[in-house]
Design a protein around this motif. Structure first.
Motif, PDB file in Angstrom:
ATOM      1  N   LEU A 185       0.860  -1.176   0.000  1.00  0.00           N
ATOM      2  CA  LEU A 185       0.000   0.000   0.000  1.00  0.00           C
ATOM      3  C   LEU A 185       0.902   1.233   0.000  1.00  0.00           C
ATOM      4  O   LEU A 185       1.519   1.550   1.023  1.00  0.00           O
ATOM      5  CB  LEU A 185      -0.923  -0.014   1.216  1.00  0.00           C
ATOM      6  N   ALA A 186       0.966   1.898  -1.145  1.00  0.00           N
ATOM      7  CA  ALA A 186       1.876   3.041  -1.266  1.00  0.00           C
ATOM      8  C   ALA A 186       1.457   4.201  -0.375  1.00  0.00           C
ATOM      9  O   ALA A 186       2.293   4.864   0.229  1.00  0.00           O
ATOM     10  CB  ALA A 186       1.939   3.483  -2.726  1.00  0.00           C
ATOM     11  N   ASP A 187       0.153   4.452  -0.294  1.00  0.00           N
ATOM     12  CA  ASP A 187      -0.363   5.566   0.500  1.00  0.00           C
ATOM     13  C   ASP A 187      -1.338   5.012   1.540  1.00  0.00           C
ATOM     14  O   ASP A 187      -2.450   4.590   1.199  1.00  0.00           O
ATOM     15  CB  ASP A 187      -1.069   6.579  -0.399  1.00  0.00           C
ATOM     16  N   PRO A 188      -0.950   4.988   2.838  1.00  0.00           N
ATOM     17  CA  PRO A 188      -1.820   4.390   3.858  1.00  0.00           C
ATOM     18  C   PRO A 188      -3.125   5.148   4.083  1.00  0.00           C
ATOM     19  O   PRO A 188      -4.041   4.626   4.704  1.00  0.00           O
ATOM     20  CB  PRO A 188      -0.947   4.415   5.114  1.00  0.00           C
ATOM     21  N   SER A 189      -3.206   6.389   3.570  1.00  0.00           N
ATOM     22  CA  SER A 189      -4.454   7.139   3.725  1.00  0.00           C
ATOM     23  C   SER A 189      -5.509   6.728   2.693  1.00  0.00           C
ATOM     24  O   SER A 189      -6.680   7.079   2.821  1.00  0.00           O
ATOM     25  CB  SER A 189      -4.181   8.641   3.608  1.00  0.00           C
ATOM     26  N   VAL A 190      -5.071   5.994   1.664  1.00  0.00           N
ATOM     27  CA  VAL A 190      -5.994   5.497   0.637  1.00  0.00           C
ATOM     28  C   VAL A 190      -6.608   4.189   1.106  1.00  0.00           C
ATOM     29  O   VAL A 190      -5.918   3.325   1.656  1.00  0.00           O
ATOM     30  CB  VAL A 190      -5.260   5.291  -0.701  1.00  0.00           C
ATOM     31  N   ARG A 191      -7.912   4.022   0.870  1.00  0.00           N
ATOM     32  CA  ARG A 191      -8.617   2.822   1.318  1.00  0.00           C
ATOM     33  C   ARG A 191      -9.014   1.982   0.103  1.00  0.00           C
ATOM     34  O   ARG A 191      -9.998   2.289  -0.580  1.00  0.00           O
ATOM     35  CB  ARG A 191      -9.845   3.207   2.131  1.00  0.00           C
ATOM     36  N   PRO A 192      -8.235   0.894  -0.178  1.00  0.00           N
ATOM     37  CA  PRO A 192      -8.567   0.046  -1.327  1.00  0.00           C
ATOM     38  C   PRO A 192      -9.939  -0.614  -1.177  1.00  0.00           C
ATOM     39  O   PRO A 192     -10.423  -0.834  -0.059  1.00  0.00           O
ATOM     40  CB  PRO A 192      -7.454  -1.012  -1.308  1.00  0.00           C
ATOM     41  N   ALA A 193     -10.540  -0.958  -2.318  1.00  0.00           N
ATOM     42  CA  ALA A 193     -11.871  -1.554  -2.304  1.00  0.00           C
ATOM     43  C   ALA A 193     -11.880  -2.921  -1.633  1.00  0.00           C
ATOM     44  O   ALA A 193     -12.897  -3.332  -1.037  1.00  0.00           O
ATOM     45  CB  ALA A 193     -12.396  -1.668  -3.737  1.00  0.00           C
ATOM     46  N   ASP A 194     -10.760  -3.653  -1.711  1.00  0.00           N
ATOM     47  CA  ASP A 194     -10.711  -5.000  -1.127  1.00  0.00           C
ATOM     48  C   ASP A 194     -10.029  -5.026   0.243  1.00  0.00           C
ATOM     49  O   ASP A 194      -9.561  -6.080   0.694  1.00  0.00           O
ATOM     50  CB  ASP A 194     -10.003  -5.973  -2.074  1.00  0.00           C
ATOM     51  N   LEU A 195      -9.968  -3.878   0.908  1.00  0.00           N
ATOM     52  CA  LEU A 195      -9.346  -3.805   2.233  1.00  0.00           C
ATOM     53  C   LEU A 195     -10.217  -4.500   3.276  1.00  0.00           C
ATOM     54  O   LEU A 195     -11.408  -4.208   3.412  1.00  0.00           O
ATOM     55  CB  LEU A 195      -9.141  -2.344   2.621  1.00  0.00           C
ATOM     56  N   ALA A 196      -9.596  -5.404   4.021  1.00  0.00           N
ATOM     57  CA  ALA A 196     -10.313  -6.125   5.082  1.00  0.00           C
ATOM     58  C   ALA A 196     -10.245  -5.353   6.384  1.00  0.00           C
ATOM     59  O   ALA A 196      -9.397  -4.456   6.564  1.00  0.00           O
ATOM     60  CB  ALA A 196      -9.714  -7.517   5.262  1.00  0.00           C
ATOM     61  N   GLN A 197     -11.127  -5.671   7.286  1.00  0.00           N
ATOM     62  CA  GLN A 197     -11.084  -5.118   8.634  1.00  0.00           C
ATOM     63  C   GLN A 197     -10.772  -6.231   9.627  1.00  0.00           C
ATOM     64  O   GLN A 197     -10.894  -7.415   9.321  1.00  0.00           O
ATOM     65  CB  GLN A 197     -12.414  -4.446   8.985  1.00  0.00           C
ATOM     66  N   THR A 198     -10.367  -5.820  10.808  1.00  0.00           N
ATOM     67  CA  THR A 198     -10.050  -6.796  11.854  1.00  0.00           C
ATOM     68  C   THR A 198     -10.536  -6.294  13.203  1.00  0.00           C
ATOM     69  O   THR A 198     -10.651  -5.081  13.418  1.00  0.00           O
ATOM     70  CB  THR A 198      -8.542  -7.066  11.926  1.00  0.00           C
ATOM     71  N   THR A 199     -10.832  -7.220  14.090  1.00  0.00           N
ATOM     72  CA  THR A 199     -11.197  -6.881  15.472  1.00  0.00           C
ATOM     73  C   THR A 199     -10.066  -7.339  16.372  1.00  0.00           C
ATOM     74  O   THR A 199      -9.728  -8.521  16.408  1.00  0.00           O
ATOM     75  CB  THR A 199     -12.514  -7.549  15.890  1.00  0.00           C
ATOM     76  N   THR A 200      -9.457  -6.407  17.084  1.00  0.00           N
ATOM     77  CA  THR A 200      -8.279  -6.704  17.891  1.00  0.00           C
ATOM     78  C   THR A 200      -8.639  -7.412  19.187  1.00  0.00           C
ATOM     79  O   THR A 200      -9.810  -7.562  19.532  1.00  0.00           O
ATOM     80  CB  THR A 200      -7.508  -5.414  18.219  1.00  0.00           C
ATOM     81  N   ARG A 201      -7.600  -7.780  19.896  1.00  0.00           N
ATOM     82  CA  ARG A 201      -7.759  -8.444  21.203  1.00  0.00           C
ATOM     83  C   ARG A 201      -8.552  -7.585  22.184  1.00  0.00           C
ATOM     84  O   ARG A 201      -9.252  -8.099  23.045  1.00  0.00           O
ATOM     85  CB  ARG A 201      -6.356  -8.734  21.756  1.00  0.00           C
TER      86      ARG A 201
END
Length: 323
Positions: free
Chosen positions: A192-208
């Motif tokens: 991911l070149a620019d972390p501020s960009v949100r790709p369409a296939d970006l997954a989410q996660t739920t932390t501990r």
């Protein structure tokens, strides 16, 4: 004779115990008049407890790289705004701020440490303030050694193979780099070149800790103690450590070979989804792989130095580290 006998008999009635009781009575408050009884000295104001200084990122004698994360604990009754911290006589108070949730603890990254001993002092500029505190930090080069002893030679640098470019010195040093990866909805990691960009296939996660965020990972790579290190942590939107669960996961490698090289450190060593998506900071370095250098003292030194660096970048120590 009769007079002498009378005096002798009278004196013998003053036993040591009787004499002591008479003296005590004479010295008792009010025995010599009211003026003496009321002339008591004014009580002196008492100082409070001492300030406390501590090195958070490493042991005081194992500081490396010219900086150290330092904490100042301030006793109640002392104004936080009046605390002054110095490094070798130079005021560095501006580097410190209250550390949540403990408002009586000030934490700051003290930079500009010279090699060898450095004197850190803290005091409160106020009347009847707590006693000041001092701490001696012994700083060593970021390339070591600290306690591992003489350097192994010859030693082949492998920074180019680790995508860090050619070594910039005989100690196999190289510039520090930061890259980003994101986990796709299909479970793979992609750059991911620019972390501020949100790709369409970006997954989410739920932390501990129960926080649900975008699964974007920041990866830092560089050289510490002649060892190629990498560490990764969640950074949704480029916000480093957002979602960090306050714990370190340090990876080690097996084998036991007496190599004369810096070793390999692929991105996969820290791109470990189960740990990262749970909120852990994942850390690895090439000299913590026994197949690279079968030297437990050197491995301990490299782990200590890399962990110190990560703590300083995050601004607080982990709850615990597992390796």
């Amino acid at each position: 004779m009769e007079f002498q006998t009378l005096v002798s008999r009278t004196w013998t009635t003053f036993t040591p115990a009787l004499i002591a009781s008479v003296l005590l009575a004479l010295l008792a408050p009010g025995a010599l008049g009211s003026d003496t009884a009321t002339a008591k000295p004014s009580p002196k104001p008492k100082r409070q407890a001492s300030l406390s200084l501590a090195s958070i990122s490493s042991r005081p004698q194992h500081v490396t790289g010219g900086d150290s994360l330092v904490a100042v604990d301030v006793p109640a009754g002392n104004p936080i705004s009046r605390v002054r911290v110095r490094r070798n006589g130079v005021d560095v108070t501006s580097a410190f701020s209250p550390s949540a949730p403990d408002s009586r603890r000030l934490v700051g990254l003290v930079t500009g440490l010279r090699n060898g001993d450095n004197r850190i002092s803290a005091r409160v500029v106020a009347r009847n303030a707590a006693f000041p505190a001092e701490l001696t930090l012994y700083n060593s080069s970021i390339m070591g050694p600290v306690f591992s002893g003489p350097r192994q030679t010859p030693f082949i640098c492998t920074t180019a193979a680790a995508a860090l470019g050619d070594p910039t010195g005989a100690d196999c040093s190289a510039p520090t780099t930061v890259t980003y990866e994101y986990r796709t909805t299909g479970g793979a990691f992609k750059p991911l070149a620019d972390p501020s960009v949100r790709p369409a296939d970006l997954a989410q996660t739920t932390t501990r800790t129960g926080e649900t965020i975008d699964d974007v990972v920041r990866i830092e790579s560089g050289v510490i103690d002649r060892s190629i290190y990498r560490w990764a942590i969640l950074a949704p939107g480029g916000q480093t450590a957002k979602g960090w669960n306050g714990r370190f996961f340090y990876t080690f490698g097996g084998g036991c070979s007496a190599g004369h090289q810096q070793g390999a450190m692929p991105l996969g060593a820290v791109l470990q989804d189960p740990e990262l998506s749970s909120g852990y900071a994942v850390i690895a370095s090439s000299l913590n792989r026994f197949k690279t250098a079968c030297n437990d003292v050197l491995s301990a030194e490299a782990a200590s130095m890399v962990k110190e660096h990560v703590v300083e970048r995050l601004g607080r120590a982990p709850v615990w580290t597992i390796g």
